[in-house]
Design an enzyme around this catalytic site. Structure first.
Site, short mmCIF file in Angstrom:
data_model
loop_
_atom_site.label_atom_id
_atom_site.label_comp_id
_atom_site.label_asym_id
_atom_site.label_seq_id
_atom_site.Cartn_x
_atom_site.Cartn_y
_atom_site.Cartn_z
N HIS A 72 0.85 -1.19 0.00
CA HIS A 72 0.00 0.00 0.00
C HIS A 72 0.89 1.24 0.00
O HIS A 72 2.04 1.20 0.47
CB HIS A 72 -0.90 0.00 1.24
CG HIS A 72 -2.03 -0.97 1.18
ND1 HIS A 72 -3.11 -0.93 2.04
CD2 HIS A 72 -2.25 -2.03 0.35
CE1 HIS A 72 -3.95 -1.92 1.75
NE2 HIS A 72 -3.44 -2.60 0.73
N GLU B 111 0.97 3.86 1.84
CA GLU B 111 1.49 4.26 3.16
C GLU B 111 2.67 3.39 3.58
O GLU B 111 3.66 3.89 4.11
CB GLU B 111 0.39 4.13 4.24
CG GLU B 111 -0.84 4.98 4.01
CD GLU B 111 -1.95 4.18 3.31
OE1 GLU B 111 -1.66 3.49 2.30
OE2 GLU B 111 -3.10 4.25 3.78
N CYS C 234 -6.17 1.88 5.90
CA CYS C 234 -6.78 0.59 6.26
C CYS C 234 -6.20 0.11 7.59
O CYS C 234 -5.33 0.75 8.18
CB CYS C 234 -6.51 -0.43 5.15
SG CYS C 234 -4.81 -1.04 5.16
N CYS D 200 -2.35 -0.42 7.48
CA CYS D 200 -1.60 0.84 7.43
C CYS D 200 -1.75 1.64 8.71
O CYS D 200 -0.79 2.28 9.16
CB CYS D 200 -2.02 1.64 6.21
SG CYS D 200 -1.51 0.85 4.66
#
EC number: 3.5.4.33
Lengths: 150, 150
Positions: free
Chosen positions: B52, B54, B82, B85
């Site tokens: 992801h 992040e 999410c 993260c």
């Protein structure tokens, strides 16, 4: 290999992590009876808070499998996964999760946010807790005791 | 640069991710007024469910900073983080989190498990939601509409 043997490999990874001065947690991923990834915690060595054993094993297995979805793969880890790793396990579609000791301070499977039961969790593995939990707890306790005694 | 400009860089990363066929989410990390990491989502390209925006930005910033703890660093991300993260943000000790649209299906800050308020969360950043949320939602809606129209 049988389940206890896969967990023995995860314990070996945890002990290797301890020898490197890392929090001793180890993980192994198995697909169709073969070990496809094994890793210990490397957050200090890599200067990376995301480098938990489970995340490193997931990344290695995904690279080998050529997919971000580890369909049919099973994860063995010596401690209850944290919130980050529980979500990573869900996102990578792991089939089964076997873990050792419960971690009531940081776990997220049977402790904490219990992510696999949350409405925002869209895939949950089958969960088998308590595999080798005594050894798992002993390795962690021994590590933190040794550090306090330094 | 001011806050909106950092978020504009995050949007540029989101749009670059869309152009690569990835879910369009972008992230930027700032330390002492300098952009130290920027990333878009790369889960498909890297075959890695943990890639992801992040997480990639945190790993890049941590490598540059030489520490797994990003003390004093701020994260700008185009969508509510999410569960994975949010936990990674906590573990890496980010100071502030600015995010765009709320993600009620997968978010974990003001939605879902609300990780920063959980007893198993041991560091929470200051949270600033809704920065550029209209643009954030539009980029995501446009991406999924285009894919349905293919």
């Amino acid at each position: 290999m049988k389940r206890p043997d896969y967990m023995a490999l995860a314990f070996a990874e945890a002990e290797a992590a301890a020898a490197r001065g890392e929090v001793p947690i180890g993980a192994v991923i198995v697909n169709a009876g073969e070990v496809v990834a094994r890793a210990g915690n490397r957050t200090r060595e890599l200067n990376d808070a995301t480098a938990h054993a489970e995340v490193l094993a997931i990344r290695e297995a995904s690279e080998k499998f050529g997919s971000e979805r580890l369909t049919g793969h099973d994860l063995y880890v010596t401690l209850e996964p944290c919130t980050m790793c529980a979500a990573a396990i869900s996102f990578s579609r792991l089939r089964r999760l076997y873990f050792g000791a419960v971690d009531d301070k940081g776990g997220a499977v049977v402790s904490g946010v219990r992510f696999f039961a949350a409405p925002t969790c869209h895939h949950a593995p089958d969960v088998y807790p308590g595999i080798g939990e005594t050894r798992s707890a002993e390795i962690l306790k021994g590590f933190f005791k040794d550090r306090r005694d330094l």
